[in-house]
Every structure is written in C-alpha cells, then in structure tokens.
Design a protein around this motif. Structure first.
Motif, PDB file in Angstrom:
ATOM      1  N   ILE A   1       0.844  -1.203   0.000  1.00  0.00           N
ATOM      2  CA  ILE A   1       0.000   0.000   0.000  1.00  0.00           C
ATOM      3  C   ILE A   1       0.876   1.249   0.000  1.00  0.00           C
ATOM      4  N   ARG A   2       1.955   1.243   0.805  1.00  0.00           N
ATOM      5  CA  ARG A   2       2.860   2.400   0.826  1.00  0.00           C
ATOM      6  C   ARG A   2       3.501   2.628  -0.539  1.00  0.00           C
TER       7      ARG A   2
ATOM      8  N   VAL B   1       1.040   4.228  -2.825  1.00  0.00           N
ATOM      9  CA  VAL B   1       0.862   5.642  -2.476  1.00  0.00           C
ATOM     10  C   VAL B   1       2.037   6.462  -2.989  1.00  0.00           C
TER      11      VAL B   1
ATOM     12  N   LYS C   1       3.504   8.210  -7.986  1.00  0.00           N
ATOM     13  CA  LYS C   1       2.680   9.370  -8.350  1.00  0.00           C
ATOM     14  C   LYS C   1       1.706   9.049  -9.480  1.00  0.00           C
TER      15      LYS C   1
ATOM     16  N   GLU D   1      -2.239   1.898   7.149  1.00  0.00           N
ATOM     17  CA  GLU D   1      -1.769   2.256   5.809  1.00  0.00           C
ATOM     18  C   GLU D   1      -2.928   2.611   4.880  1.00  0.00           C
TER      19      GLU D   1
ATOM     20  N   ASN E   1      -3.668   6.126   5.830  1.00  0.00           N
ATOM     21  CA  ASN E   1      -2.636   7.014   5.293  1.00  0.00           C
ATOM     22  C   ASN E   1      -2.784   7.196   3.788  1.00  0.00           C
ATOM     23  N   ALA E   2      -3.176   6.135   3.086  1.00  0.00           N
ATOM     24  CA  ALA E   2      -3.370   6.244   1.633  1.00  0.00           C
ATOM     25  C   ALA E   2      -4.458   7.264   1.323  1.00  0.00           C
ATOM     26  N   ARG E   3      -5.538   7.216   2.044  1.00  0.00           N
ATOM     27  CA  ARG E   3      -6.628   8.167   1.817  1.00  0.00           C
ATOM     28  C   ARG E   3      -6.190   9.589   2.155  1.00  0.00           C
TER      29      ARG E   3
ATOM     30  N   ALA F   1      -3.297  10.715   1.813  1.00  0.00           N
ATOM     31  CA  ALA F   1      -2.386  11.137   0.752  1.00  0.00           C
ATOM     32  C   ALA F   1      -3.109  11.408  -0.563  1.00  0.00           C
TER      33      ALA F   1
ATOM     34  N   LYS G   1      -5.045   9.140  -2.208  1.00  0.00           N
ATOM     35  CA  LYS G   1      -5.209   7.936  -3.021  1.00  0.00           C
ATOM     36  C   LYS G   1      -6.438   7.178  -2.534  1.00  0.00           C
TER      37      LYS G   1
END
Length: 589
Positions: free
Chosen positions: A326-327, A330, A333, A358, A361-363, A365, A367
């Motif tokens: 997932i990281r 993210v 780009k 994660e 964190n994705a949301r 960011a 994503k």
C-alpha cells in the motif's frame, strides 16, 4: 556463491539464446495466437485461489493454477473480443465459496450481454452429494447439459459445525478464554458441544441469505416461479432425465455431443481455447490508461511477511508485505487509486491494525482505496478493509464478525494422564499468564479481560469512524456476529454488492476517471518470477546476489532484442511447437 556458479549461469543463458535462435527457423509462422473464430473453454471443477504469493514454493506449486482474477479477466476480455464467439464450461463440483461462484456468474452474464453464447455441461452436479453451488453457477449460462448418467444434487443447504469439548475432556484438556461478545462463535469449537442460541441464530441467518440468493439466481435464469422453488428443492436430488422434466437442464448429453453442438453454433473453423491460454495470448483487459494499483490481502492476518504453506495449500496476509504494498502504491505518483482485494478469516489484531493504518494514510495522501471482498472477510479481514473509501462484497461474502476472542489450553489434566510432571520458578506477579500448566490467577484474568475490552472498543470505534455509522448502531450489530454480504450492505457495513467489476468502477469514480476511460491495473508488490523469488529468499550474501544479477542483466541485453524480434515475427510463445501439431479444430489444453 562461487565464480563457477556465475559462469554456469552465463553458459546457461548463452545456451538459451542459441535455442531461441534455432526456434526461429524451427517454428517460423507458428505463433500461438487467438484464432479468428474462438470458443473459450473453461473448467470450473478446480479450486481458484485469489492470489499466488511471491514465494518460490507458492510459485512452484501453483504454476498451472488460474486465479479468480485470471478467470474474470479472461471472460471479460473475451466479451469485447470480436474473435471470440462463445464459451463452453465444464461444471460439476467446484471447490468454490459462494462469493467466488457469484463473481464468475457475473462475468458470464457480462459475456452474454455482448450477444455471445455460453453453454455449460456437467457429468454430474453432485453424484451422491450436494450440487447446489455447482448448479447455481451453471444457471448463469444460456444452456445447461447433463450427462445421462448424472444427477443434480439440488437438495438445499446444510451448515454443520464440529465441537471438540468432549474430545478435550477425554484428554484431560480444557480451554479457558473469553470473547467479545456472544456471537463471536469460534470459541465454541472448544467450549461447547452444540450451537449456543446466538451461534445458531447467526449461522441460520447466513444459510437463509445464501438460500434466497440461490433461489433468486436460479429462478430468474431458468424462469421458475419463485414460489415453486422450495418445492423443487424439497423434491431433489434429480436423476438424469428427471432434471430435464423439471426444466432444470436443457437436455442430457455426453461431452462429445455438447461439443458438437457448440461447434455447430460457432460455425466452421471455430477453435477451442482454454481461458488461461486465451488470456496469455490476448492479454488482460485494463492494460492501458491511468494506473490503478491492485493489492491482495489473502489468508489469516499475521505480523511479518506474507507466506505460503505448501502442506495446507494456504497463505497468510503478512502485515509487512501488505502494508508495504500500500505504501509503494501511495508513493507511485502515477497511481490514481488502490483496489484492495481481501479474502481473510482474520487473525492478529496488531497486524490488522498495521494494515488499517496504511489504508488510512493512503486516503490522507489523496489515493482513494476501494476494498473488494472475496469469500470471506471476517474479523481481522474486515478490520483491514473498514477504513476504505468504499467496501464492495458479493451477496454471499461472509463478513464483519466485529469482535475479539482469546484464551489458552489448560493441559495439566492431560499430563496427569500420560505421566510427565512439570515444575517451575517464576519472577513477576503475572509471569504464569501464558502457560498452559496453570490457570489464570485473578489478577491475570483481570488483565486478560482488559485486553479484550481494549481491542473491542478500538475495533468498534474504528468501524463507526470508517463506515460513518453511529457508535450505538455499531455496538448493536457487532458483538462478533458474522453477516452475509447482502445483510452487511443493509446494515451499512458494506457499500455495494458485486465483485472486481463493481470495485473497479468505484475506484475510477473515486479517482475522477471517466466511465468510458480505460485504466491500467498494476499489482503491488510487483509480481516476481520464480528466479527472482529464489534470489530474494536465497542465502547468498549481497555481493554474490549482485554478481548473479549482473550476469543475468548481460544475458538479457543479448536475449531481449532477439525476443522482441521473435514476438514481432509471431513466434515468441511457449506453446508454439505444440500448436503446430494441432488440428484446425482443437481443444487447447
């Protein structure tokens, strides 16, 4: 790793290159291609895993196994391919869960919507066994044929569970633990001799939901009045010609007769091609356009890396692997959204929380994350998905089980029976908390209960936050209870019903990608070859691995230009030689 091994790899690469050059002349013009008139051929009497982990053992053991995504992608690609005129599928006793059956049914229905025929045949739907799921899958096809000696085990659904309390008692073992709350029924396996009232209630609800889903699908496909379905089931199983009389199948026929019928429908020069080979030749759908990441979370949730058990034939969802994937998505780009495919019974609370973070964190960011559930997404399997922008499940997915349990086996009675004795010394008031030779002390039990409370409060709080539900409602529908995907949607625990196709459409919408725009789906972590997996997990030091990598790079510098020319000439396929020997009308294996 010695220089001799490096030289051996170089020689091996050179030999491969020479072989490829020879093949240019040996098989010129024999490219494995999709015939101008193709009939897709499927075999749904085999298990379909969600994913094949990136480990040497998993890749070696599953080289010939198609995944659920492979099957769906092949059918969807064929639906829009003018060279594909229809499909024939063998069905009988597929070892598939309800959600996987529904995933394939949807793909077949999309295929038929493009005015292409789809015919199913079976030697038998059950043969002295239940055939409900198999027959339910078959009803997605235009026509169903049954071998004259075959049967349809359409007899209704039974759900039964074993209990080992009596066995443990005979062995002198007891289980001491607790759960949050009464519907968290996995504990009952050790502590009960039959269903408790809440356990029976939850299982009955799943059974009824599945039965009604099957009824709706069968009745719609076979044009059977819904009010007659129960009587049809109660009269089962159906023997051969009885199935025709009941209009459950379109006829009795042997395989050769079915295939002759299919050839007649397809017309002259039509050729058969198995789904996996077709996908290899035609390529996947969604292979161009804006990038959407696909991350798999399959198996019991554990800390560490995802792995594969060759004895059980199962895998685990390692928090390091999934969180890292997932990281990586993210950080890319070009990735516009993440499609998170989950099929898990749960597991470690801490590992589940790592993956949940994660997703959050994705949301943050920017994503979007869309979770797509397979057969099972319960407990930790629901935990990892609950923070997604949207959750998609099949009506038959078993999901939720928002709760926690734990405990330990007390084995002192067993040791008394077999002879060995134990003694111990300890330092610390609660040092005996995790031993099986002593029960919990009052202080230890208090700490254990506090742990269960902490997990349950955290779990339910994050469900309320992620699903935007009042905490009071979450506490009402949680209690460790499993729900079907259909019921979970009605309760707000799931956003949409469907599979890959539905989840992808939601991912596009969340990423601001137009309905008519295609996308490129890319797996994270990026799949590795068997050789790459071996190098990654091997015991060589870094310098040796680097030497091997450099050698392989030199080989590829020579090989890749030749491979490109082979591809351009139409002969860079592993199945070229066998295709030369095929008859014009064939059954590709």
């Amino acid at each position: 790793m010695s220089k001799a091994i490096v030289r051996f790899l170089a020689i091996l690469g050179a030999l491969w290159l020479v072989t490829m050059v020879i093949l240019i002349f040996a098989v010129i013009g024999s490219k494995g291609k999709v015939p101008d008139k193709t009939i897709l051929e499927a075999n749904f009497e085999q298990a379909l895993p969600e994913d094949v982990p990136d480990t040497p053992t998993a890749k070696f053991m599953n080289t010939q196994r198609a995944t659920v995504r492979d099957v769906v992608d092949a059918i969807d690609r064929g639906a829009t391919d003018d060279r594909v005129v229809g499909m024939v599928a063998r069905i009988g006793a597929p070892p598939l869960g309800m959600a996987k059956v529904q995933e394939i049914r949807e793909a077949v229905q999309r295929f038929r919507a493009h005015k292409k025929f789809a015919i199913a045949y079976a030697e038998t739907f059950g043969e002295f066994g239940p055939g409900n799921g198999a027959y339910y899958l078959a009803t997605a096809f235009d026509q169903i044929y049954l071998q004259p000696s075959g049967d349809i085990g359409l007899t209704g659904i039974i759900m039964e569970s074993p209990f080992v309390k009596g066995t443990l008692s005979k062995l002198g073992v007891t289980f001491h633990g607790d759960h949050r709350y009464e519907y968290k029924n996995a504990l009952n396996f050790f502590t009960e001799t039959k269903y408790t009232a809440p356990h029976k209630e939850a299982v009955t609800a799943i059974m009824n939901s599945w039965f009604n889903q099957m009824k709706d699908g069968v009745c719609q496909a076979r044009q059977i009045p819904a009010e007659k379905f129960q009587a049809i089931v109660d009269a089962g199983p159906y023997l051969g010609q009885e199935a025709v009389s009941a209009k459950l199948v379109d006829g009795v026929a042997y395989r050769d007769e079915v295939y002759n019928n299919v050839r007649s429908k397809a017309g002259a020069r039509a050729q058969f091609l198995y789904l996996d080979k077709y996908l290899e030749r035609a390529g996947r759908p969604h292979d161009a356009g804006k990038k959407i990441a696909l991350v798999f979370g399959v198996g019991g949730v554990t800390r560490g890396k995802s792995d594969y058990d060759p004895v059980q034939g199962s895998q685990n969802m390692g928090s390091d692997t999934v969180a890292g994937a997932i990281r990586a998505a993210v950080a890319d780009k070009d990735v516009k959204a993440i499609l998170f495919r989950v099929d898990s019974p749960g597991g470690s609370y801490v590992a589940s929380d790592t993956i949940w973070r994660e997703v959050v964190n994705a949301r943050k960011a920017g994503k979007p994350v869309i979770a797509s559930m397979g057969d099972l997404a319960g407990s930790g399997g629901y935990f990892v998905a609950m923070a997604a922008d949207k959750i998609v499940a099949q009506p038959g997915t078993i999901t939720a089980s928002i709760g926690v349990l734990g405990g330990k086996m007390l084995t002192s009675g067993f040791w008394d029976k077999v002879g060995p004795t134990w003694d111990e010394v300890h330092q610390g008031n609660n040092a005996t908390m995790f031993t099986g030779t002593q029960d919990y002390s009052p202080a230890e039990w208090a700490r254990f209960e506090a742990w269960l409370d902490r997990v349950y409060v955290d779990f339910t709080g994050k469900v309320a936050e992620g699903r935007k539900l009042p905490k009071e409602k979450v506490l009402e529908i949680a209690k460790g209870r499993i729900w079907s995907g259909q019921d979970a949607k009605n309760l707000g625990l799931v956003d949409e019903l469907g599979g890959y196709d539905t989840a992808l459409n939601l991912a596009k919408k969340a990423a601001g990608i137009g309905d008519n725009e295609d996308v490129r789906i890319v797996e994270y972590p990026r799949p590795k070859t068997l050789l790459q997996s071996l190098l990654q997990r091997g015991g060589a030091d870094n310098s040796d691995k680097e030497a091997v990598a450099q050698t392989l790079a030199r080989i590829l510098e020579v090989v890749q230009p030749v491979a490109r020319k082979l591809d351009a000439a139409g002969i860079n396929r592993k199945d070229d030689q066998e295709d030369v020997l095929r008859m014009p009308v064939m059954e590709s294996k």
